[in-house]
Design an enzyme around this catalytic site. Sequence first.
Site, short mmCIF file in Angstrom:
data_model
loop_
_atom_site.label_atom_id
_atom_site.label_comp_id
_atom_site.label_asym_id
_atom_site.label_seq_id
_atom_site.Cartn_x
_atom_site.Cartn_y
_atom_site.Cartn_z
N ASP A 155 -9.07 21.07 17.47
CA ASP A 155 -10.17 21.06 16.91
C ASP A 155 -10.62 21.81 16.11
OD1 ASP A 155 -13.51 20.89 16.83
OD2 ASP A 155 -13.21 22.14 18.81
N ASP A 177 -21.86 14.94 22.56
CA ASP A 177 -21.37 16.16 22.25
C ASP A 177 -22.43 16.56 20.57
OD1 ASP A 177 -19.47 17.79 21.12
OD2 ASP A 177 -17.79 16.09 20.57
#
Length: 502
Positions: A8, A172
Site C-alpha cells: 500500500d 476510502d
Amino acid sequence: MGSVVGIDLGTTNSAVAVLGHDGLPTIIHNREGDNTTPSAVLFDDGEVTVGKQAKNAETSLPNSVVRFVKRHMGNPDYRFMPDRTEREYGPEAISSFILRFLVDDASDFLGEEVVDVVITVPAYFGDAERTATRQAGEIAGLNVLQVINEPTAAALSFGLKGTYSGKVLVYDLGGGTFDATLMDISANNFRVLASAGDRNLGGFDFDNELIRLVSDRYRELGGTVDTEDYRQIALIREQAEAAKHRLSTSEKAKVRIGSESVTIVRDEFDRAIADLVTRTRYILEDVMDQAGLSYGDVDKLLLVGGSTRMKIIERSVREWTGLEPDKSIHPDEAVALGAAIVAELRSAAESGKAPAVRATVEDVVAQGLGVAVVSDDGSKMLNSVVVEPNTHVPNRIKASSFATVGATRQIRLQITEGDENGVELQYVKVLGESLLCLDYDLPARAPLNVVFVVNEDSTVEVELHDSANEMLIGQMAVHRNSNLKQVDVVALRKQSREVVVQ
C-alpha cells in the site's frame, strides 16, 4: 518465484503485507517495529532516509524532506530539489526510495530477497498515474506483477476472512485521495459494480483547513505566520496533524506555536471541513447512481483509510447511508492485506501453481477512455468516448464509428481520458498520441475500427483496424506525454542502485 508481497503505497503512510502459511495475509513490521511507515523521504549529505526519521526531520530540514509525493504521480512537471544539491527528483524516483525501504524490510522479515510485488493505487488514478507507479517499482528494481485499486484490495481483505457474500460499499479516505467503490462479493468472486473518486481529496486537505484555522487564531493573538517560512509552516503542520488525531478521540486539542497555545474545539474543526466532507458525499452518491442501486441494497459499509477516524466522517456516512460501518477491518492495514492476497493470486498464475487462496477479481476502469476526432465542420478536435467508466477489466473494447477524413497514408491517433462525449480536448486529458504510417493508401472516409485493450491494472494499449479489408493496421504503443520514457526509467534504476536507502 520467491515470496511476493503487497504494498500500500500511501500518500502519508505506506504498508507492506504477505500471505502467511495459514493462508491469511499479515502485515510486515518495519525495522522500527511499526505496522505503517510514513511516506517521507529525507535527502541529507548524499544520504536518503525514509520513514519516521525523515518525517521527524521536516521541522529542522524542511527543504530537504519531501512528503505527499503520491499526489504528484503522473505529473511530468513536478520536481523536488533538496537543499545543498543540484539534483532534482521526480515523483517516480522519490516513490522508488519508499518502495525500496518497504521491500528491504520485507526481505529481512522473510529471510529472502523480495523482487515481485503488487502495488495499490487509488481507484480514480488514471493511466498516467498508474504507469508512473509501475515505473517507480521498476526504478526500485522490482517486478510489479500488478497495480490494483485500493478499495478493491480492502474489500478482498474483508471478504475472504469469512467467505462473505453480499454488496459492500467501500468509503476510502486516505491521506491524499478519496475513492468510493461498490462491490458485489459472492463465493469469493469480487466484482466491482461502480467506482468514483477524487485524487486530490484526502487527509492532507483536512490538515490544511486545520492549519488555516490555527493560523487565524494565532494571528488574533498577535502572532505572525509567514507562508514563505517553510520551517514555521512545517512546525504548524506537525502540530495540526497531531491535533487532528487528538480530535478523533477528544472534544478539543491544543496547538502550540512558539510561546502561544491555541485551543481548537472539534465543532469548529468540523465546520471548517464541512465542504470537504460534502464532496465525499457527492462522490458516494455518484457511485450509487452509476450502479443503479440505493443504500438499502448495500449489505456492508467499510471505512478505509486513516482519515476515516475523524468523528465527522463516521457520523456523516452513517447519516447519509443509514448503514452502520463494519469495524472488523483495520483502516490503515486493510489495503496492504488485500494487496498481499492479489500478490499470491498473480504469483500462482505466473508460476502455474495452485494459489493458497481462491478468489477472482473483476475490477473496473474508473474513468472513460477514448480518442480525439475532428468535428463535423472540421474546426476543432472533440472527445469520443470508447471505453465507458465502470467497464470491467481486463477487457477488449471495439468502436467502429470512425473513418479517415481524407485520403492518407498516415493516421494521427490521440488517446483521451475523460467521461464527457463530444467535448473539446481542453476538458479531457490527452494521455498521448501516436503517428501510424501505412504502406498503402487509405481513401477518404475509409472505415476504421479502434480497439482498446485495457489490462488488469487499467493501463491501456490501442489497436487500429482497417474494417473494409478486415485487417490489423497496427498495434499502437501510446507515447504517454506524462510518463518517463523507458530509457529514463533504466537510467534512474541504474542511479538508484548507487544510493543507500536507510
